[in-house]
Design an enzyme around this catalytic site. Structure first.
Site, PDB file in Angstrom:
ATOM      1  N   LYS A  19       0.817  -1.198  -0.079  1.00  0.00           N
ATOM      2  CA  LYS A  19      -0.048   0.114   0.004  1.00  0.00           C
ATOM      3  C   LYS A  19       0.651   1.278   0.117  1.00  0.00           C
ATOM      4  CE  LYS A  19      -2.727   0.924   3.719  1.00  0.00           C
ATOM      5  NZ  LYS A  19      -2.630   2.316   4.435  1.00  0.00           N
ATOM      6  N   SER A  20       1.774   1.325   0.997  1.00  0.00           N
ATOM      7  CA  SER A  20       2.928   2.623   0.901  1.00  0.00           C
ATOM      8  C   SER A  20       3.384   2.886  -0.332  1.00  0.00           C
ATOM      9  CB  SER A  20       3.901   2.361   2.092  1.00  0.00           C
ATOM     10  OG  SER A  20       3.391   2.299   3.378  1.00  0.00           O
ATOM     11  N   ARG A  24       2.833   5.876  -3.622  1.00  0.00           N
ATOM     12  CA  ARG A  24       4.048   6.757  -4.051  1.00  0.00           C
ATOM     13  C   ARG A  24       4.293   6.504  -5.532  1.00  0.00           C
ATOM     14  NH1 ARG A  24       4.097   5.654   1.356  1.00  0.00           N
ATOM     15  NH2 ARG A  24       5.625   7.135   2.581  1.00  0.00           N
ATOM     16  N   GLY A  91      -4.641   8.481   5.582  1.00  0.00           N
ATOM     17  CA  GLY A  91      -3.766   9.727   5.890  1.00  0.00           C
ATOM     18  C   GLY A  91      -2.712   9.662   4.982  1.00  0.00           C
ATOM     19  N   ARG A 119      -7.923  13.081  12.541  1.00  0.00           N
ATOM     20  CA  ARG A 119      -6.508  13.001  12.583  1.00  0.00           C
ATOM     21  C   ARG A 119      -5.782  14.364  12.494  1.00  0.00           C
ATOM     22  NH1 ARG A 119      -5.071   7.778   9.413  1.00  0.00           N
ATOM     23  NH2 ARG A 119      -3.086   8.090  10.518  1.00  0.00           N
ATOM     24  N   GLN A 165       4.830   9.868   6.211  1.00  0.00           N
ATOM     25  CA  GLN A 165       4.018  10.621   5.632  1.00  0.00           C
ATOM     26  C   GLN A 165       4.378  12.158   5.612  1.00  0.00           C
ATOM     27  OE1 GLN A 165       0.008   9.656   7.352  1.00  0.00           O
ATOM     28  NE2 GLN A 165       0.051   7.541   6.567  1.00  0.00           N
ATOM     29  N   ASP A 319       2.969   0.095  12.264  1.00  0.00           N
ATOM     30  CA  ASP A 319       1.579  -0.716  11.703  1.00  0.00           C
ATOM     31  C   ASP A 319       1.398  -2.098  12.324  1.00  0.00           C
ATOM     32  OD1 ASP A 319       0.943   1.582  10.375  1.00  0.00           O
ATOM     33  OD2 ASP A 319       2.040   0.899   8.438  1.00  0.00           O
ATOM     34  N   LYS A 346      -3.891   6.879  14.986  1.00  0.00           N
ATOM     35  CA  LYS A 346      -4.059   6.164  13.705  1.00  0.00           C
ATOM     36  C   LYS A 346      -5.511   5.977  13.435  1.00  0.00           C
ATOM     37  CE  LYS A 346       0.399   5.521  12.980  1.00  0.00           C
ATOM     38  NZ  LYS A 346       1.017   6.000  11.771  1.00  0.00           N
ATOM     39  N   ARG A 350      -5.534   3.126  18.525  1.00  0.00           N
ATOM     40  CA  ARG A 350      -4.939   1.763  18.659  1.00  0.00           C
ATOM     41  C   ARG A 350      -4.608   1.176  19.761  1.00  0.00           C
ATOM     42  NH1 ARG A 350      -2.246   1.248  12.525  1.00  0.00           N
ATOM     43  NH2 ARG A 350      -4.365   1.109  11.306  1.00  0.00           N
TER      44      ARG A 350
HETATM   45  C1  S3P Z   1       2.849   5.344   6.136  1.00  0.00           C
HETATM   46  C2  S3P Z   1       3.379   5.995   7.265  1.00  0.00           C
HETATM   47  C3  S3P Z   1       3.015   5.430   8.552  1.00  0.00           C
HETATM   48  C4  S3P Z   1       1.841   4.203   8.683  1.00  0.00           C
HETATM   49  C5  S3P Z   1       1.044   4.406   7.606  1.00  0.00           C
HETATM   50  C6  S3P Z   1       1.541   4.433   6.214  1.00  0.00           C
HETATM   51  C7  S3P Z   1       3.339   5.601   4.669  1.00  0.00           C
HETATM   52  O1  S3P Z   1       2.196   6.555   9.062  1.00  0.00           O
HETATM   53  O2  S3P Z   1       1.148   4.059   9.884  1.00  0.00           O
HETATM   54  O3  S3P Z   1       0.112   3.165   7.508  1.00  0.00           O
HETATM   55  O4  S3P Z   1       2.669   4.969   3.867  1.00  0.00           O
HETATM   56  O5  S3P Z   1       4.130   6.618   4.918  1.00  0.00           O
HETATM   57  P1  S3P Z   1       2.943   7.915   9.804  1.00  0.00           P
HETATM   58  O6  S3P Z   1       3.976   8.380   8.567  1.00  0.00           O
HETATM   59  O7  S3P Z   1       1.782   8.667  10.259  1.00  0.00           O
HETATM   60  O8  S3P Z   1       3.612   7.287  10.928  1.00  0.00           O
END
Ligand code: S3P
Length: 433
Positions: A19-20, A24, A91, A119, A165, A319, A346, A350
């Site tokens: 997903k991350s 991107r 987020g 958030r 993020q 996570d 989150k 959590r």
């Molecule tokens: C993510 C960064 C993390 C993670 C989120 C995905 C990302 O959040 O918890 O599930 O894709 O950069 P934070 O940057 O808020 O810690």
């Protein structure tokens, strides 16, 4: 969703695209000059939200199964959306896109669902304002109205929270800044943005001291991307295999980025048999196969009474912490997680949602402002559980429920769609009772 306890899990799987990395890949392809094909894109609702926002900004993105073809807009090709950019539960979508639209000559509104709307966004508002964008919010929370500025001012910014993020938001804004933007992180967070920008030919400078610099304004050419399997999705299946005796599971083609593999390293240090093979690099990300064999509770007790997880481990496990708490119920000395107040910010709080569900299953759990402690060697009971609308809580407690004495029911289990829509189907295909 009803979960019946399992004897073991067995099989060989591939988990959907990370997903991350998918967020991107889509965002950076949308900003490139030319056409990029992204294969194995995450089927998550979160990534669908990113694609939908990018389309509203005028980027043509065609979906073909798990691939997309993006016609990049180039350095000045994005256009104002006449509707809000709806980021759903994500987020990552809101924070990273805010960095993109901050450097455009138009205004954008970013909205989200109830969870995202509660958030914190001040963490991206501050650096983007320093760069010259005007940002409106509801006391630091969404919706955000971003009045872009082109070019932005380059800044040197030390992250006040360990957040990939926020780091990514500032780096993406740096593409449209006039000069060198530098982000400094005290604790290492996932580095997918840096890797993806480099894959697209954008030079970045990184120092061992945790500083990352990008020179703007910067245009770059399109490039194809293949996304590896999501290690954070695989973690739930790996944990289930670790906890259930005689399990044997192979996860193929999964991302092994060292900023994401701490959960696997922890399980290994707890005595779980985990083998990593077939390691290679794909599109600037390490990938390979993880083989795991159960079970944790048959391992000799670790020398320490209770495992303490804190400090700079937290950002690298962020996570997986609810899942680690579930695993902790089966460890000889239990587990204590501290310095993790970020968990309260989150998709759900959590700390509270994990403790509530653990207690419902009969675990002895204590809640702290910055973490939790759970007692080990606990036979969990089947219970009425709740996802609290949070995908990772739903999946962590599905794993817990597999190890319980009797059936459990998880309310709001459909939340898994946020990151891993096929989770229950895949899990069921591996389970033996
Ligand atoms: C993510 C960064 C993390 C993670 C989120 C995905 C990302 O959040 O918890 O599930 O894709 O950069 P934070 O940057 O808020 O810690």
């Amino acid at each position: 969703m009803k979960i019946t306890p399992a004897r073991r899990i067995r099989g060989r799987v591939q988990v959907p695209g990370d997903k991350s990395i998918s967020h991107r890949a889509a965002i950076i392809a949308a900003l490139a000059n030319g056409t990029s094909r992204i294969t194995n894109l995450s089927p998550s609702e979160d990534c669908a939200a990113t694609l939908s926002c990018l389309r509203k900004l005028g980027v043509s993105i065609q979906s073909e199964g798990s691939s997309v073809i993006a016609q990049g807009a180039g350095e000045s090709g994005l256009r104002a959306s006449n509707e809000p950019l709806y980021c759903g539960n994500s987020g990552s979508t809101m924070r990273m896109l805010a960095g993109v639209v901050a450097g455009q000559e138009f205004s954008s509104t970013l909205t989200g669902d109830d969870s995202l709307s509660s958030r914190p966004m001040q963490r991206i508002i501050e650096p983007l304002q320093l760069m010259g964008a005007s940002i409106g919010s509801q006391n630091g929370k969404p919706p955000l109205t971003v009045k872009g500025s082109k070019p932005l001012n380059p800044i040197r910014y030390e992250l006040p929270v360990a957040s990939a993020q926020v780091k990514s938001c500032v780096l993406l804004a740096g593409l449209n800044a006039n000069g060198r933007t530098e982000v400094i992180e005290r604790e290492e967070t996932r580095d997918h943005t840096e890797r993806m920008l480099k894959w697209f030919g954008v030079p970045l400078e990184a120092s061992v001291a945790g500083s990352i610099s990008i020179d703007g304004p910067r245009s770059f050419a399109a490039r194809d991307v293949h996304v590896p399997g999501d290690i954070s999705s695989a973690a739930f299946l790996i944990a289930a295999a670790a906890l259930l005796p005689e399990s044997k599971l192979d996860v193929e083609n999964v991302g092994l980025n060292p900023t994401r593999t701490m959960f696997v390293s922890m399980l290994r240090s707890l005595g779980v048999m985990i083998e990593v093979t077939d390691e290679r690099d794909e599109c600037n990300e390490p990938v390979g196969r993880i083989r795991v064999q159960g079970n944790l509770s048959d391992q000799p007790p670790t020398p320490v009474d209770s495992t303490l997880v804190r400090g700079n481990l937290i950002a690298r496990l962020i996570d997986e912490l609810p899942l680690l708490a579930v695993v902790g119920t089966q460890m000889p000395g239990g587990i204590e997680i501290r310095d993790a107040a970020e968990l309260r910010r989150k998709e759900s709080d959590r700390i509270s949602t994990t403790v509530t569900n653990l207690r419902a299953m009969g675990a002895e759990a204590e809640e702290f402002e910055d973490g939790l402690r759970v007692q080990g060697r606990t036979q969990l009971r089947g219970a009425m559980l709740d996802s609290y609308g949070d995908h990772r809580i739903a999946m962590a407690f599905a794993v817990a429920a597999l190890t319980a004495e009797d059936d459990s029911e998880i309310a709001g289990a459909e939340a898994v769609g946020v990151s891993f829509p096929e989770f229950f189907t895949l899990l069921e295909s591996l389970v033996e009772r």
